[in-house]
Design an enzyme around this catalytic site. Structure first.
Site, PDB file in Angstrom:
ATOM      1  N   HIS A 308     -39.598  31.155 -48.921  1.00 28.44           N
ATOM      2  CA  HIS A 308     -38.327  31.102 -49.643  1.00 28.44           C
ATOM      3  C   HIS A 308     -37.991  29.651 -49.943  1.00 28.44           C
ATOM      4  O   HIS A 308     -38.252  28.785 -49.116  1.00 28.44           O
ATOM      5  CB  HIS A 308     -37.204  31.737 -48.817  1.00 28.44           C
ATOM      6  CG  HIS A 308     -36.021  32.085 -49.631  1.00 28.44           C
ATOM      7  ND1 HIS A 308     -35.024  31.184 -49.908  1.00 28.44           N
ATOM      8  CD2 HIS A 308     -35.697  33.228 -50.279  1.00 28.44           C
ATOM      9  CE1 HIS A 308     -34.127  31.764 -50.674  1.00 28.44           C
ATOM     10  NE2 HIS A 308     -34.504  32.988 -50.927  1.00 28.44           N
ATOM     11  N   ASP A 366     -37.536  40.682 -49.412  1.00 29.55           N
ATOM     12  CA  ASP A 366     -38.384  41.655 -50.110  1.00 29.55           C
ATOM     13  C   ASP A 366     -39.459  42.265 -49.223  1.00 29.55           C
ATOM     14  O   ASP A 366     -40.131  43.205 -49.630  1.00 29.55           O
ATOM     15  CB  ASP A 366     -39.067  40.983 -51.306  1.00 29.55           C
ATOM     16  CG  ASP A 366     -38.049  40.556 -52.330  1.00 29.55           C
ATOM     17  OD1 ASP A 366     -37.168  41.362 -52.623  1.00 29.55           O
ATOM     18  OD2 ASP A 366     -38.125  39.415 -52.807  1.00 29.55           O
TER      19      ASP A 366
END
Ligand code: ACO
Length: 431
Positions: A308, A366
């Site tokens: 991320h 996700d």
């Protein structure tokens, strides 16, 4: 934002420039370079905006080091366990948790706007019958400005409010219609006696031929997915919405731009890509092969659902979803789901691997959401539309904040030009 009277000094070509420093309520200080070009004649260079604050905001705060996500100050894990999506929508839009009366009024307003203009049904029929629901969503949300003219004047606060409610209310309907269209089933109208998440499941999974009962545990899991995706500060799609809006474009066009940006596999498309990756891995014994591929600089393969831009410790949303995945699969009696086994073992292996430790790569939101959505019965093509409908409130809250900001001006980044300098045109016969 507080002006601390602190400044930074920049020495350049024998001159010294004072750069004001702003202190946020929490997080790192911010250097104000707005006058830099005017005073010193230089631009700053920051592709991917890794060090640049594009606006000030009071909506969402992320501490990537601590793995903390706050909406209006409230930690995401508390909201996911104690609140529900429409209450979180209210919080994001208006800044405070609602009273019981405010919540009831807000829920009524959203519920009364869930139906779409009947003519929109015809609009859907223009799409190829096997269109990806994201392609349909981008088109139909953009087309809302053709159906709802009376809420496109961004200078009218009432119209802005109506547009916000319409978008939050109608996105689940449009996403469900995109799904139904892609599988050749009739559209299902929204039901006002169901809550936001249960109504979405109903519009996706019920058919006229038989009664459909929404399981409250699945509705709760759906609602939690909505909450966990509701907003995430100035990410790519939100920045796209803000940039589109900076020109004065109408809210439906801006949200359509955000949906288009979200579709990419590095952003909202990662949940679909992650589930496809887990299926490709297929069994626990193939994990080492894929870990090696992810580490190989000559192989474009990346572990989807890992890493991320901001979180460098843990993604707090992934923690909640991992627990949700266990609950949902247990409810459905598929706790030995092979994909969940692969996901858990992949996570364990990567978190103990030097490459992932050193680069601070952790599962993101996700990683587990796809497993839950698939277990609920959604095809992978619906994962990103579900992300989009959840994020709509974040986009629209940021959009409203931006329009109300007196500093709002058209976004216009500069560049480091590396092309040819001026040269004379050459006639075609001479080239
Ligand atoms: N697998 C393997 N290596 C990775 C991964 C990964 N998933 N993610 C990053 N790396 C490596 C990069 O190769 C790079 O290595 P290097 O320093 O040796 O060149 C290093 O880690 C830093 O990666 P960047 O791409 O520079 O980091 P950035 O902050 O730009 O990217 C991103 C973040 C796009 C999320 C990236 O981690 C990624 O592609 N992840 C997979 C896709 C994904 O899951 N996206 C969802 C994000 S969350 C969301 O949008 C809701």
């Amino acid at each position: 934002m507080t002006d601390t009277k602190k400044t930074a000094q920049l020495s350049l070509n024998g001159e010294t420039y004072e750069l004001p420093i702003f202190s946020p309520t929490t997080g790192p200080d911010v250097l104000d370079i707005r006058k830099l070009y005017g005073q010193a004649g230089v631009f700053t260079y920051d592709p991917g905006f890794t060090s640049t604050a594009s606006c000030d905001s009071t909506i969402t705060y992320i501490d990537g080091g601590k793995g903390e996500l706050l909406h209006r100050g409230y930690p995401i894990d508390q909201l996911a366990s104690k609140s529900h999506h429409l209450e979180v929508c209210y919080l994001l839009l208006y800044g405070e948790l609602p009273t019981a009366a405010q919540l009831e009024d807000f829920e009524t307003r959203v519920t009364r706007h869930t139906m779409v203009h009947e003519q929109m049904h015809n609009f859907f029929r223009g799409f190829r019958r096997d269109a990806h629901p994201m392609a349909t969503l981008v088109g139909v949300v953009g087309a809302m400005s053709a159906f709802y003219h009376d809420s496109t004047d961004i200078n009218d606060p009432w119209q802005r409010e109506v547009a916000a409610i319409r978008l939050i209310a109608k996105l689940p309907t449009i996403a469900a219609m995109a799904y139904k269209y892609s599988i050749g089933q009739p559209f299902v109208y929204p039901r006002n006696d169901l809550d936001y998440a249960a109504n979405f499941l109903h519009m996706c999974f019920s058919v006229p031929a038989e009664e459909y009962h929404v399981d409250p545990i699945l509705a709760r899991a759906m609602d939690r997915i909505f909450i966990l995706h509701a907003d995430h500060e100035q990410n790519a799609s939100t920045s796209t919405v803000r940039l589109a809006s900076s020109s004065g474009a109408n809210p439906f066009a801006c949200i359509a731009a955000g949906i288009a940006c979200l579709w990419g596999p590095a952003h909202g498309g990662a949940n679909q890509a992650c589930l496809e990756m887990l299926k490709e891995i297929g069994s626990v014994d193939r994990i080492p092969e894929f870990i090696e591929r992810a580490k190989d600089k000559n192989d474009p393969f990346r572990l989807m659902g890992f890493g991320h831009r901001v979180y460098k410790n843990t993604d707090p949303r992934a923690k909640v979803l991992k627990q949700s995945a266990d609950e949902v699969l247990e409810l459905l009696g598929v706790e030995d789901n092979p994909l969940l086994q692969v996901a858990k073992e992949l996570e364990r292996t990567a978190l103990n691997d030097e490459y992932f430790i050193e680069k601070k790569l952790f599962p993101n939101v996700d990683f587990y959401s796809g497993i839950i959505l698939e277990a609920m019965g959604f095809p992978t093509s619906m994962f990103t539309p579900i992300f989009a409908l959840s994020r709509t409130v974040g986009w629209i809250s940021q959009w409203k904040e931006m329009i109300a900001d007196p500093q709002n001006k058209i976004g216009r980044p500069r560049q480091l030009y590396l092309g040819e300098t001026a040269r004379d045109y050459i006639d075609i016969e001479s080239r």
